[in-house]
Design an enzyme around this catalytic site. Sequence first.
Site, PDB file in Angstrom:
ATOM      1  N   ASP A 136       0.873  -1.173   0.000  1.00 39.87           N
ATOM      2  CA  ASP A 136       0.000   0.000   0.000  1.00 39.87           C
ATOM      3  C   ASP A 136       0.913   1.228   0.000  1.00 39.87           C
ATOM      4  OD1 ASP A 136      -2.376   1.643   0.511  1.00 39.87           O
ATOM      5  OD2 ASP A 136      -1.593   1.800   2.544  1.00 39.87           O
TER       6      ASP A 136
ATOM      7  N   ASP B 220      -0.175   5.155   0.974  1.00 32.37           N
ATOM      8  CA  ASP B 220      -0.435   6.101   2.071  1.00 32.37           C
ATOM      9  C   ASP B 220      -0.416   5.382   3.420  1.00 32.37           C
ATOM     10  OD1 ASP B 220      -1.124   8.619   0.567  1.00 32.37           O
ATOM     11  OD2 ASP B 220      -2.616   7.277  -0.291  1.00 32.37           O
TER      12      ASP B 220
ATOM     13  N   ASP C 148      -1.388  -0.699   5.827  1.00 32.86           N
ATOM     14  CA  ASP C 148      -1.732  -0.186   7.158  1.00 32.86           C
ATOM     15  C   ASP C 148      -3.229  -0.153   7.404  1.00 32.86           C
ATOM     16  OD1 ASP C 148      -2.135   2.035   5.307  1.00 32.86           O
ATOM     17  OD2 ASP C 148      -2.400   3.260   7.102  1.00 32.86           O
TER      18      ASP C 148
END
Length: 217
Positions: A8, A10, A166
């Site tokens: 991922d 961001d 996250d």
Amino acid sequence: MLKAVLFDLDGTLLDTLPDLCACMNEALEKFGYPPITIEQTKKYVGNGGRLFAERSLPESARARTDEFYAEYCKIHVSCGNLRTKLYPFEEECLSALRSRGIRLAVVTNKSQAAADVLKDTLLKPFAFDAVLGNRVGLPVKPDPAGALLVLKELGADPSEAAFVGDGETDVQTAKNAGMRSVSVLWGYRSRQELAKAGAERFATDYRQLAEILLSMR
């Protein structure tokens, strides 16, 4: 043996939260709406830019989401990412993975245009094999289509790959694609939120992430 790791963006590869908040607030100001806070930004991101824009608008203004999202995208792509930064020990982790011949890619719900800017700037030293963002005709995470497309490009089977992220959507994407996953705790969701989404492996920093990934077979 692990052949590929999909990341991922961001909150995983880059701490983009300050820029996301600043860009959204610039768009909100242009439309005459109140700003959002960093904490609200953290809560609203993770499911693509359009939903981030919709969540940031007052409920009474959400009929204007498409118009507003288009303006936000213009601001975001041209912001320069001056507030965005890497995480501690990230370079060492990615270098260690590369040295083992593991291919690296990015799968993000950020727009493809914004992801490409970061690919050519802050992420350029890492030479990711593929960077896939939100684009027309391809569903966003947690739909596995993007991850599977990237794995095909890399020549790796889902059983030979891991997804690192996250957010809850990253855990769900990995599951939907038949991949293993590692949830990082330096991003925008808590351990409790991630565990509730089904996360089983956690990394507290990039040093621990490297250990986990390099031990996978």
